[in-house]
Design a protein around this motif. Structure first.
Motif, PDB file in Angstrom:
ATOM      1  N   SER A 141      14.738  41.187  53.803  1.00  0.00           N
ATOM      2  CA  SER A 141      13.584  40.776  53.020  1.00  0.00           C
ATOM      3  C   SER A 141      12.873  39.573  53.623  1.00  0.00           C
ATOM      4  O   SER A 141      11.800  39.219  53.177  1.00  0.00           O
ATOM      5  N   GLN A 142      13.463  38.940  54.620  1.00  0.00           N
ATOM      6  CA  GLN A 142      12.848  37.783  55.254  1.00  0.00           C
ATOM      7  C   GLN A 142      12.066  38.205  56.486  1.00  0.00           C
ATOM      8  O   GLN A 142      12.460  39.126  57.191  1.00  0.00           O
ATOM      9  N   PRO A 143      10.937  37.537  56.769  1.00  0.00           N
ATOM     10  CA  PRO A 143      10.191  37.868  57.990  1.00  0.00           C
ATOM     11  C   PRO A 143      11.003  37.534  59.236  1.00  0.00           C
ATOM     12  O   PRO A 143      11.892  36.695  59.213  1.00  0.00           O
ATOM     13  N   MET A 144      10.686  38.232  60.315  1.00  0.00           N
ATOM     14  CA  MET A 144      11.367  37.976  61.580  1.00  0.00           C
ATOM     15  C   MET A 144      10.959  36.609  62.113  1.00  0.00           C
ATOM     16  O   MET A 144       9.805  36.225  62.001  1.00  0.00           O
ATOM     17  N   PRO A 145      11.908  35.861  62.680  1.00  0.00           N
ATOM     18  CA  PRO A 145      11.566  34.555  63.252  1.00  0.00           C
ATOM     19  C   PRO A 145      10.540  34.710  64.374  1.00  0.00           C
ATOM     20  O   PRO A 145      10.592  35.657  65.158  1.00  0.00           O
ATOM     21  N   ALA A 146       9.610  33.789  64.451  1.00  0.00           N
ATOM     22  CA  ALA A 146       8.514  33.870  65.417  1.00  0.00           C
ATOM     23  C   ALA A 146       8.987  33.735  66.858  1.00  0.00           C
ATOM     24  O   ALA A 146       8.297  34.176  67.771  1.00  0.00           O
ATOM     25  N   ASP A 147      10.160  33.151  67.074  1.00  0.00           N
ATOM     26  CA  ASP A 147      10.618  32.936  68.443  1.00  0.00           C
ATOM     27  C   ASP A 147      11.353  34.138  69.043  1.00  0.00           C
ATOM     28  O   ASP A 147      11.743  34.117  70.198  1.00  0.00           O
ATOM     29  N   LEU A 148      11.538  35.210  68.277  1.00  0.00           N
ATOM     30  CA  LEU A 148      12.177  36.405  68.817  1.00  0.00           C
ATOM     31  C   LEU A 148      11.154  37.249  69.563  1.00  0.00           C
ATOM     32  O   LEU A 148      10.004  37.360  69.140  1.00  0.00           O
ATOM     33  N   PRO A 149      11.548  37.862  70.679  1.00  0.00           N
ATOM     34  CA  PRO A 149      10.609  38.738  71.390  1.00  0.00           C
ATOM     35  C   PRO A 149      10.281  39.964  70.536  1.00  0.00           C
ATOM     36  O   PRO A 149      11.134  40.477  69.819  1.00  0.00           O
ATOM     37  N   VAL A 150       9.056  40.402  70.598  1.00  0.00           N
ATOM     38  CA  VAL A 150       8.614  41.564  69.836  1.00  0.00           C
ATOM     39  C   VAL A 150       8.599  42.770  70.769  1.00  0.00           C
ATOM     40  O   VAL A 150       7.958  42.735  71.820  1.00  0.00           O
ATOM     41  N   PRO A 151       9.314  43.826  70.417  1.00  0.00           N
ATOM     42  CA  PRO A 151       9.324  44.997  71.289  1.00  0.00           C
ATOM     43  C   PRO A 151       7.952  45.657  71.323  1.00  0.00           C
ATOM     44  O   PRO A 151       7.240  45.696  70.321  1.00  0.00           O
ATOM     45  N   SER A 152       7.577  46.184  72.479  1.00  0.00           N
ATOM     46  CA  SER A 152       6.281  46.846  72.587  1.00  0.00           C
ATOM     47  C   SER A 152       6.352  48.271  72.062  1.00  0.00           C
ATOM     48  O   SER A 152       5.354  48.815  71.601  1.00  0.00           O
ATOM     49  N   VAL A 153       7.531  48.896  72.115  1.00  0.00           N
ATOM     50  CA  VAL A 153       7.727  50.249  71.592  1.00  0.00           C
ATOM     51  C   VAL A 153       9.085  50.309  70.905  1.00  0.00           C
ATOM     52  O   VAL A 153      10.071  49.801  71.427  1.00  0.00           O
ATOM     53  N   ILE A 154       9.116  50.935  69.745  1.00  0.00           N
ATOM     54  CA  ILE A 154      10.369  51.195  69.048  1.00  0.00           C
ATOM     55  C   ILE A 154      10.523  52.708  68.934  1.00  0.00           C
ATOM     56  O   ILE A 154       9.615  53.396  68.460  1.00  0.00           O
ATOM     57  N   PHE A 155      11.679  53.226  69.386  1.00  0.00           N
ATOM     58  CA  PHE A 155      12.038  54.621  69.181  1.00  0.00           C
ATOM     59  C   PHE A 155      13.003  54.650  68.002  1.00  0.00           C
ATOM     60  O   PHE A 155      14.107  54.115  68.102  1.00  0.00           O
TER      61      PHE A 155
END
Length: 71
Positions: free
Chosen positions: A2-16
């Motif tokens: 329920s918590q947003p993802m921390p801003a310092d984590l890398p964001v994947p460009s594609v999720i399968f």
């Protein structure tokens, strides 16, 4: 989740996202990822390519659905 993802984590460009997983099915996981604000490409993966399964995945937030196995 329920918590947003921390801003310092890398964001994947594609999720399968697999439709069948042991603890949380792919549809619910997709909904939760979108609820966290992820706007990147999210592809549903399923061995069941019946129209209803595809519609359900898209409704959950997938951008497209690909059939397994993938070559």
């Amino acid at each position: 989740m329920s918590q947003p993802m921390p801003a310092d984590l890398p964001v994947p460009s594609v999720i399968f996202m697999d439709s069948s997983m042991p603890n949380l099915d792919g549809l619910e996981a997709t909904q939760q990822i979108r609820a966290l604000g992820h706007s990147g490409l999210l592809l549903g993966c399923t061995g069941n390519v019946m129209a209803e399964q595809i519609v359900d995945f898209i409704a959950a937030g997938a951008d497209a659905v690909v059939a397994k196995p993938m070559d």
